[in-house]
Enzyme design. Structure first.
Site, PDB file in Angstrom:
ATOM      1  CB  SER A  12      -0.859  -0.022   1.269  1.00 34.23           C
ATOM      2  OG  SER A  12      -1.489   1.217   1.457  1.00 34.23           O
ATOM      3  CE1 TYR A  63      -4.032  -2.755   5.525  1.00 35.14           C
ATOM      4  CE2 TYR A  63      -3.391  -0.491   5.069  1.00 35.14           C
ATOM      5  CZ  TYR A  63      -3.746  -1.744   4.616  1.00 35.14           C
ATOM      6  OH  TYR A  63      -3.804  -2.001   3.271  1.00 35.14           O
ATOM      7  CE  LYS A  85      -1.588  -4.453   3.320  1.00 35.34           C
ATOM      8  NZ  LYS A  85      -1.960  -5.714   2.672  1.00 35.34           N
TER       9      LYS A  85
HETATM   10  P1  NAD Z   1     -11.197  -6.912   0.895  1.00 36.70           P
HETATM   11  O1  NAD Z   1     -11.430  -6.903   2.345  1.00 36.70           O
HETATM   12  O2  NAD Z   1     -12.346  -6.682  -0.021  1.00 36.70           O
HETATM   13  O3  NAD Z   1     -10.469  -8.273   0.468  1.00 36.70           O
HETATM   14  C1  NAD Z   1      -9.682  -9.035   1.354  1.00 36.70           C
HETATM   15  C2  NAD Z   1     -10.215 -10.461   1.310  1.00 36.70           C
HETATM   16  O4  NAD Z   1      -9.407 -11.277   2.152  1.00 36.70           O
HETATM   17  C3  NAD Z   1     -11.658 -10.572   1.792  1.00 36.70           C
HETATM   18  O5  NAD Z   1     -12.394 -11.341   0.883  1.00 36.70           O
HETATM   19  C4  NAD Z   1     -11.532 -11.282   3.155  1.00 36.70           C
HETATM   20  O6  NAD Z   1     -12.651 -12.095   3.429  1.00 36.70           O
HETATM   21  C5  NAD Z   1     -10.259 -12.085   2.956  1.00 36.70           C
HETATM   22  N1  NAD Z   1      -9.504 -12.360   4.187  1.00 36.70           N
HETATM   23  C6  NAD Z   1      -9.205 -11.481   5.177  1.00 36.70           C
HETATM   24  N2  NAD Z   1      -8.476 -12.092   6.124  1.00 36.70           N
HETATM   25  C7  NAD Z   1      -8.289 -13.378   5.720  1.00 36.70           C
HETATM   26  C8  NAD Z   1      -7.618 -14.492   6.270  1.00 36.70           C
HETATM   27  N3  NAD Z   1      -6.987 -14.411   7.451  1.00 36.70           N
HETATM   28  N4  NAD Z   1      -7.646 -15.668   5.587  1.00 36.70           N
HETATM   29  C9  NAD Z   1      -8.295 -15.758   4.402  1.00 36.70           C
HETATM   30  N5  NAD Z   1      -8.960 -14.737   3.845  1.00 36.70           N
HETATM   31  C10 NAD Z   1      -8.951 -13.554   4.489  1.00 36.70           C
HETATM   32  O7  NAD Z   1     -10.040  -5.817   0.606  1.00 36.70           O
HETATM   33  P2  NAD Z   1      -9.466  -5.264  -0.766  1.00 36.70           P
HETATM   34  O8  NAD Z   1      -9.785  -3.829  -0.823  1.00 36.70           O
HETATM   35  O9  NAD Z   1      -9.813  -6.141  -1.889  1.00 36.70           O
HETATM   36  O10 NAD Z   1      -7.914  -5.364  -0.441  1.00 36.70           O
HETATM   37  C11 NAD Z   1      -7.142  -6.474  -0.834  1.00 36.70           C
HETATM   38  C12 NAD Z   1      -5.704  -6.271  -0.356  1.00 36.70           C
HETATM   39  O11 NAD Z   1      -5.197  -5.055  -0.882  1.00 36.70           O
HETATM   40  C13 NAD Z   1      -5.558  -6.182   1.154  1.00 36.70           C
HETATM   41  O12 NAD Z   1      -4.382  -6.854   1.520  1.00 36.70           O
HETATM   42  C14 NAD Z   1      -5.416  -4.700   1.395  1.00 36.70           C
HETATM   43  O13 NAD Z   1      -4.660  -4.432   2.551  1.00 36.70           O
HETATM   44  C15 NAD Z   1      -4.663  -4.258   0.162  1.00 36.70           C
HETATM   45  N6  NAD Z   1      -4.877  -2.854  -0.154  1.00 36.70           N
HETATM   46  C16 NAD Z   1      -6.143  -2.375  -0.316  1.00 36.70           C
HETATM   47  C17 NAD Z   1      -6.342  -1.029  -0.603  1.00 36.70           C
HETATM   48  C18 NAD Z   1      -7.730  -0.463  -0.726  1.00 36.70           C
HETATM   49  O14 NAD Z   1      -7.910   0.752  -0.578  1.00 36.70           O
HETATM   50  N7  NAD Z   1      -8.746  -1.263  -1.018  1.00 36.70           N
HETATM   51  C19 NAD Z   1      -5.246  -0.174  -0.744  1.00 36.70           C
HETATM   52  C20 NAD Z   1      -3.956  -0.699  -0.597  1.00 36.70           C
HETATM   53  C21 NAD Z   1      -3.784  -2.047  -0.300  1.00 36.70           C
HETATM   54  C1  WQD Z   2      -9.340   9.726   0.780  1.00 36.35           C
HETATM   55  C2  WQD Z   2      -9.552  11.201   1.066  1.00 36.35           C
HETATM   56  C3  WQD Z   2      -9.847  11.692   3.408  1.00 36.35           C
HETATM   57  C4  WQD Z   2     -13.657   9.563   3.824  1.00 36.35           C
HETATM   58  C5  WQD Z   2      -6.768   4.708   2.880  1.00 36.35           C
HETATM   59  C6  WQD Z   2      -5.700   3.987   3.643  1.00 36.35           C
HETATM   60  C7  WQD Z   2      -4.638   3.496   2.709  1.00 36.35           C
HETATM   61  C8  WQD Z   2      -5.252   2.667   1.578  1.00 36.35           C
HETATM   62  C9  WQD Z   2      -6.355   3.400   0.901  1.00 36.35           C
HETATM   63  C10 WQD Z   2      -5.233   0.384   2.227  1.00 36.35           C
HETATM   64  C11 WQD Z   2      -8.789  11.699   2.302  1.00 36.35           C
HETATM   65  C12 WQD Z   2     -11.094  12.020   2.636  1.00 36.35           C
HETATM   66  C13 WQD Z   2     -12.495  10.114   3.324  1.00 36.35           C
HETATM   67  C14 WQD Z   2     -14.708  10.428   4.243  1.00 36.35           C
HETATM   68  C15 WQD Z   2     -13.349  12.322   3.600  1.00 36.35           C
HETATM   69  N1  WQD Z   2      -5.841   1.459   2.057  1.00 36.35           N
HETATM   70  N2  WQD Z   2     -12.334  11.455   3.205  1.00 36.35           N
HETATM   71  N3  WQD Z   2     -14.500  11.786   4.095  1.00 36.35           N
HETATM   72  O1  WQD Z   2      -6.995   7.744   3.621  1.00 36.35           O
HETATM   73  O2  WQD Z   2      -6.068   8.070   1.299  1.00 36.35           O
HETATM   74  O3  WQD Z   2      -6.174   5.826   2.237  1.00 36.35           O
HETATM   75  O4  WQD Z   2      -7.309   3.837   1.874  1.00 36.35           O
HETATM   76  O5  WQD Z   2      -4.058   0.166   2.091  1.00 36.35           O
HETATM   77  O6  WQD Z   2      -3.773   2.737   3.468  1.00 36.35           O
HETATM   78  O7  WQD Z   2      -5.135   4.876   4.582  1.00 36.35           O
HETATM   79  O8  WQD Z   2      -8.262   6.911   1.589  1.00 36.35           O
HETATM   80  O9  WQD Z   2     -10.613   6.930   0.879  1.00 36.35           O
HETATM   81  O10 WQD Z   2     -10.076   6.960   3.350  1.00 36.35           O
HETATM   82  O11 WQD Z   2      -9.622   8.987   1.975  1.00 36.35           O
HETATM   83  O12 WQD Z   2     -13.220  13.543   3.486  1.00 36.35           O
HETATM   84  O13 WQD Z   2     -15.761  10.014   4.717  1.00 36.35           O
HETATM   85  O14 WQD Z   2     -10.930  11.425   1.360  1.00 36.35           O
HETATM   86  O15 WQD Z   2      -9.608  12.632   4.411  1.00 36.35           O
HETATM   87  O16 WQD Z   2      -8.375  13.020   2.025  1.00 36.35           O
HETATM   88  P1  WQD Z   2      -6.829   7.245   2.269  1.00 36.35           P
HETATM   89  P2  WQD Z   2      -9.729   7.369   1.970  1.00 36.35           P
END
Ligand code: NAD
Ligand code: WQD
Length: 339
Positions: free
Chosen positions: A126, A150, A154
């Site tokens: 991330s 979190y 990572k």
């Molecule tokens: P998500 O929660 O939709 O998907 C994660 C999946 O993993 C879910 O289906 C959940 O049921 C499963 N899971 C969780 N813990 C588990 C475990 N212990 N064993 C087996 N399955 C498990 O999330 P997403 O948005 O699709 O994110 C996927 C990956 O990408 C995550 O690792 C997340 O940290 C990373 N990521 C997401 C974002 C984002 O904003 N969505 C940003 C950066 C990184």
């Molecule tokens: C985006 C912008 C908020 C919600 C997070 C995690 C990051 C990654 C992606 C997993 C910011 C603003 C948000 C709301 C708002 N996830 N906001 N009102 O914070 O950039 O990243 O998700 O890895 O690790 O930190 O994403 O979508 O939460 O926020 O004003 O109700 O929207 O302040 O500027 P963020 P976000």
């Protein structure tokens, strides 16, 4: 040459889109998911959309015995590892759960992969690992840090994978640092289905637009940005998923650990997102500017040129497509996968 890919967390938001694209690219896909944050309906829809089968195991990545029997049953050529917990705020409340599921869960998976000599993994990292960057755009060599469990999970996983690659140079490891994934498949059949109150901006905006929530709270109006609200690099989930297919296609030629940013290189403010939504969905999104959210940074966007150079990948979908696809998904599935 296409083979068989294990996708952990494949029923989730990014995992289901990536599973779909892997199937379309000719790979066979085996999914392991404990369904803690997803439902099997996403994969049923992926099967309908592709006309192909997804082999599914309801299992937790911490359950090594179950992983072992899956590797015994299938000759796995590579792993795309999404499974884990992802809510920043929640991670400050239950840090041990984050370390156990994310860090220990990954160690468990890597041990089983090692046992079966399956040494290719693509990992969901991330942009949060850059902490509060000194400048933008961010390149992969920027210093890393974490401000919450979190993000720290990572960072630890990235380090564990680097240690592993040092211990055995046969490993091929790709760390993908996602910026802000939004959007949905253009069929409107699969998309993001957050449980409870959404933490992230885009699902919150779309729930306001569909009438499930009254108004958006904009966290902070006094950042040193174009309009005072936070700026982020939003990337279409299908572009993001496509990068995983490219990573799997290239992984054999990339020895050791390779790290790539996945973003578009453009930043948009919260209010620009609200406007784009109004434009794409034809719905007003009432909002109120409130206090900053602790831990938030002013602005963040990627330099993703390394992924273009090495993986041959570049995001191609613009903001309006991200918004339109989000709205198609949200308006045709107001309750997500729960009908
Ligand atoms: P998500 O929660 O939709 O998907 C994660 C999946 O993993 C879910 O289906 C959940 O049921 C499963 N899971 C969780 N813990 C588990 C475990 N212990 N064993 C087996 N399955 C498990 O999330 P997403 O948005 O699709 O994110 C996927 C990956 O990408 C995550 O690792 C997340 O940290 C990373 N990521 C997401 C974002 C984002 O904003 N969505 C940003 C950066 C990184
Ligand atoms: C985006 C912008 C908020 C919600 C997070 C995690 C990051 C990654 C992606 C997993 C910011 C603003 C948000 C709301 C708002 N996830 N906001 N009102 O914070 O950039 O990243 O998700 O890895 O690790 O930190 O994403 O979508 O939460 O926020 O004003 O109700 O929207 O302040 O500027 P963020 P976000």
């Amino acid at each position: 040459m296409p083979g068989k890919i294990l996708v952990t967390g494949g029923a989730g938001y990014i995992g289901s889109h990536t599973t779909l694209l892997l199937l379309e690219a000719g790979y066979q896909v085996v999914v392991v998911d404990n369904l803690s944050n997803s439902s099997l309906e996403s994969l049923r829809r992926v099967e309908n959309l592709t006309g192909k089968e997804v082999v599914f195991y309801k299992a937790d990545i911490r359950e090594k015995d179950k992983l072992i029997s899956i590797f015994e049953e299938h000759q796995i050529d590579g792993v795309v590892h999404f499974a884990g917990l992802k809510a920043v705020g929640e991670s400050t409340q239950i840090p041990l759960e984050y370390y156990e599921q994310n860090v220990y869960g990954t160690v468990s998976l890597l041990k089983v992969m090692q046992q079966f000599n399956c040494l290719r993994i693509v990992f969901s990292s991330s942009a949060t690992v850059y902490g509060d960057p000194a400048t933008v755009p961010i390149t992969e060599d920027f210093p890393v840090s974490a401000t919450n469990p979190y993000g720290r999970s990572k960072l630890y996983i990235e380090e564990i994978m680097r240690d592993l690659a040092i211990s055995n140079d046969a490993w091929n490891i790709i760390l993908l640092r996602y910026f802000n994934p939004i959007g949905a498949h253009d069929s409107g059949q699969i998309g993001e289905d957050p449980q409870g109150i959404p933490n992230n901006l885009m699902p919150y905006i779309s729930q306001v637009a569909v009438g499930k929530r009254d108004k958006l709270s904009v966290f902070g109006g006094d950042y040193p940005t174009i309009d005072g609200t936070g700026v982020r690099d939003y990337i279409h989930v299908v572009d993001l998923s496509d990068a995983h297919v490219k990573a799997i296609q290239k992984i054999e030629s990339l020895n050791g650990v390779s790290t790539f940013n996945l973003g578009t290189g453009k930043g948009y403010s919260v209010l620009q997102m609200v406007d784009a939504f109004k434009e794409g969905a034809g719905k007003a999104v009432p909002y109120e500017i409130v206090e900053r959210r602790p831990g938030d940074i002013a602005e963040c966007w990627a330099d993703a040129s390394l992924a273009e150079k090495i993986l041959g990948w570049k995001a191609s979908r613009g903001l309006q497509e991200m918004v339109n696809d989000t709205w198609r998904w949200q308006s045709s599935n107001p309750n997500g996968y729960k009908n």
